[in-house]
Enzyme design. Structure first.
Site, mmCIF file in Angstrom:
data_model
loop_
_atom_site.group_PDB
_atom_site.id
_atom_site.type_symbol
_atom_site.label_atom_id
_atom_site.label_comp_id
_atom_site.label_asym_id
_atom_site.label_seq_id
_atom_site.Cartn_x
_atom_site.Cartn_y
_atom_site.Cartn_z
ATOM 1 N N ASP A 75 -6.832 -1.475 -4.812
ATOM 2 C CA ASP A 75 -7.975 -1.315 -3.898
ATOM 3 C C ASP A 75 -9.002 -0.348 -4.471
ATOM 4 O OD1 ASP A 75 -6.653 -3.001 -2.111
ATOM 5 O OD2 ASP A 75 -5.767 -1.331 -1.008
ATOM 6 N N ASP A 128 0.853 -1.187 0.000
ATOM 7 C CA ASP A 128 0.000 0.000 0.000
ATOM 8 C C ASP A 128 0.884 1.230 0.000
ATOM 9 O OD1 ASP A 128 -2.297 -1.507 0.069
ATOM 10 O OD2 ASP A 128 -2.506 -1.418 2.243
#
Length: 107
Positions: free
Chosen positions: A81, A68
């Protein structure tokens, strides 16, 4: 505030939640990706979900966690995502349109 930070490794499910359950997420993702591949009525929304899921699956297999790199307040996420959430949002909007009697083009 939206910031692009150095990498955060997410071994959980979404937004860093769920702890270290990568093996369960990998198995679940494989099943879901298989379902999307079998569907003959592939739509853009499913393509977004499939692409994001595949990207996160590759991270989990080769890195042991999803990478991330975007942070909004205390939540970490990545482009995959966003694609998954966007696909789910399109499916929900389509369902709401059908519920109101709108039989327009499929998303």
């Amino acid at each position: 505030a939206l910031t692009f930070k150095p990498v955060a490794y997410n071994q959980g499910v979404a937004f860093g939640l769920g702890g270290e359950i990568s093996w369960l997420v990998v198995g679940g993702t494989l099943v879901l990706l298989g379902i999307f591949l079998i569907r003959s009525d592939a739509r853009f929304s499913y393509l977004l979900i499939f692409s994001g899921g595949l990207s996160n699956l590759i991270d989990r297999i080769f890195r042991g966690a999803v990478v991330d790199y975007v942070r909004v307040w205390s939540l970490w996420f990545n482009l995959a995502d966003v694609m998954i959430d966007g696909g789910i949002t399109l499916i929900i909007l389509e369902s709401l349109g059908r519920a109101k009697g709108d039989r327009g083009d499929r998303v």
